[in-house]
Enzyme design. Structure first.
Site, short mmCIF file in Angstrom:
data_model
loop_
_atom_site.label_atom_id
_atom_site.label_comp_id
_atom_site.label_asym_id
_atom_site.label_seq_id
_atom_site.Cartn_x
_atom_site.Cartn_y
_atom_site.Cartn_z
N TYR A 1 11.58 8.64 1.27
CA TYR A 1 11.51 7.63 0.20
C TYR A 1 12.15 8.07 -1.12
O TYR A 1 12.26 7.27 -2.05
CB TYR A 1 10.04 7.22 -0.03
N ARG B 1 14.02 3.95 12.16
CA ARG B 1 12.87 4.86 12.14
C ARG B 1 12.04 4.73 13.43
O ARG B 1 12.58 4.36 14.47
CB ARG B 1 12.05 4.59 10.87
N PRO C 1 0.80 -1.23 0.00
CA PRO C 1 0.00 0.00 0.00
C PRO C 1 0.83 1.29 0.00
O PRO C 1 1.89 1.35 0.63
CB PRO C 1 -0.82 -0.10 1.29
N ASN C 2 0.32 2.25 -0.72
CA ASN C 2 0.88 3.61 -0.82
C ASN C 2 2.16 3.71 -1.65
O ASN C 2 2.66 4.80 -1.90
CB ASN C 2 1.12 4.23 0.58
N HIS D 1 12.70 -3.08 1.72
CA HIS D 1 12.19 -1.75 2.05
C HIS D 1 13.12 -0.70 1.46
O HIS D 1 14.35 -0.91 1.43
CB HIS D 1 12.10 -1.56 3.57
N GLU E 1 12.21 -10.01 1.49
CA GLU E 1 11.47 -8.78 1.86
C GLU E 1 12.38 -7.58 1.65
O GLU E 1 13.58 -7.64 1.98
CB GLU E 1 11.06 -8.87 3.34
N ALA F 1 3.30 -0.79 4.76
CA ALA F 1 2.81 -0.74 6.14
C ALA F 1 2.30 -2.09 6.65
O ALA F 1 2.31 -2.35 7.86
CB ALA F 1 1.72 0.31 6.27
N ASN G 1 7.79 -5.85 -1.11
CA ASN G 1 7.84 -4.69 -0.21
C ASN G 1 6.42 -4.58 0.36
O ASN G 1 5.54 -4.01 -0.28
CB ASN G 1 8.22 -3.42 -0.95
N ARG H 1 5.21 11.10 -2.28
CA ARG H 1 4.95 10.84 -0.87
C ARG H 1 6.24 10.90 -0.04
O ARG H 1 7.21 10.22 -0.37
CB ARG H 1 4.35 9.42 -0.83
C1 DQA Z 1 8.45 0.91 3.51
C2 DQA Z 1 8.61 1.10 5.02
C3 DQA Z 1 7.27 0.94 5.72
O1 DQA Z 1 7.43 1.15 7.12
C4 DQA Z 1 6.28 1.95 5.21
O2 DQA Z 1 5.00 1.73 5.79
C5 DQA Z 1 6.19 2.00 3.72
C6 DQA Z 1 7.40 1.83 2.92
C7 DQA Z 1 9.78 1.16 2.74
O3 DQA Z 1 9.87 0.72 1.59
O4 DQA Z 1 10.67 1.84 3.27
O5 DQA Z 1 5.13 2.26 3.17
O6 DQA Z 1 8.09 -0.45 3.26
#
Ligand code: DQA
Length: 143
Positions: A23, A107, A10-11, A100, A98, A77, A74, A18
Site C-alpha cells: 500500500y 493479488r 476498514p483499516n 483501490h 470504486e 476488505a 474504497n 500497514r
Molecule cells: C484495498 C484492497 C483490499 O483488498 C484490501 O482489503 C484493502 C485495501 C486497496 O485499496 O488496495 O484494505 O481496498
C-alpha cells in the site's frame, strides 16, 4: 459548487504503517491532502471520511443521494464480502466510482472478486494514491 464524498473503509486509517510493500508509505492524511488539492483545482467541494464499521459506511452511502453529487469509495476488505454495501450502492442514483490503491486483480484469489463493483459506474485500481486523483478526475466528468 458540486459536492463529492470519498468514503474509506476498514483499516485504511492505518495506511503508511500497514503492509507498506503493497500500500506504500502515504498515510490517509497524505491522501486526503492530495485529494483536497485536486478538488480545489477542479472546483469540487470534498468530504473525506473513513470508517471501520460497515454500518457507518452504509450510512455515508445513503447520505450521498441527498447531500452529494457523486461518490468515490474504497470499500477495502468489504469489497470482497459485503452484499450490504452493494445493495446500498445500488440504491444511489448519483455517479459512483470504486477505487483501490493496489491492483486487486493481481493479488490473492479472494481479492479478485469485487462484490461492490456491480453497484458503481466504474473502477480504478492499482495506481497507489493516484487512484484517488484519477477517480476525482473521472467523477468530475460524470457529475
Ligand atoms: C484495498 C484492497 C483490499 O483488498 C484490501 O482489503 C484493502 C485495501 C486497496 O485499496 O488496495 O484494505 O481496498
Amino acid at each position: 459548487m458540486k459536492k463529492i464524498i470519498i468514503i474509506n473503509g476498514p483499516n485504511l486509517n492505518l495506511l503508511g504503517i500497514r503492509e507498506t510493500k503493497i500500500y506504500g508509505k502515504s498515510s490517509l492524511e497524505d491522501i486526503k491532502k492530495i485529494s483536497i488539492n485536486k478538488c480545489n483545482d477542479l472546483n469540487l467541494n470534498l468530504s473525506f471520511v473513513q470508517s471501520n464499521s460497515e454500518s457507518e459506511i452504509i450510512d455515508y452511502i445513503h447520505k450521498t443521494e441527498k447531500d452529494f453529487d457523486g461518490l468515490i469509495i474504497n470499500p477495502a476488505a468489504y469489497t470482497h464480502t459485503s452484499l450490504a454495501l452493494l445493495d446500498a450502492l445500488k440504491a444511489i442514483s448519483k455517479p459512483k466510482i470504486e477505487i483501490h490503491i493496489s491492483n486487486i486483480y493481481s493479488r490473492e484469489e479472494y481479492r479478485k472478486k469485487s462484490l461492490t463493483s456491480s453497484g458503481v459506474d466504474g473502477i480504478i485500481c492499482g495506481f497507489g494514491p493516484n487512484s484517488y486523483i484519477l477517480a476525482i478526475e473521472a467523477i468530475k466528468r460524470l457529475i
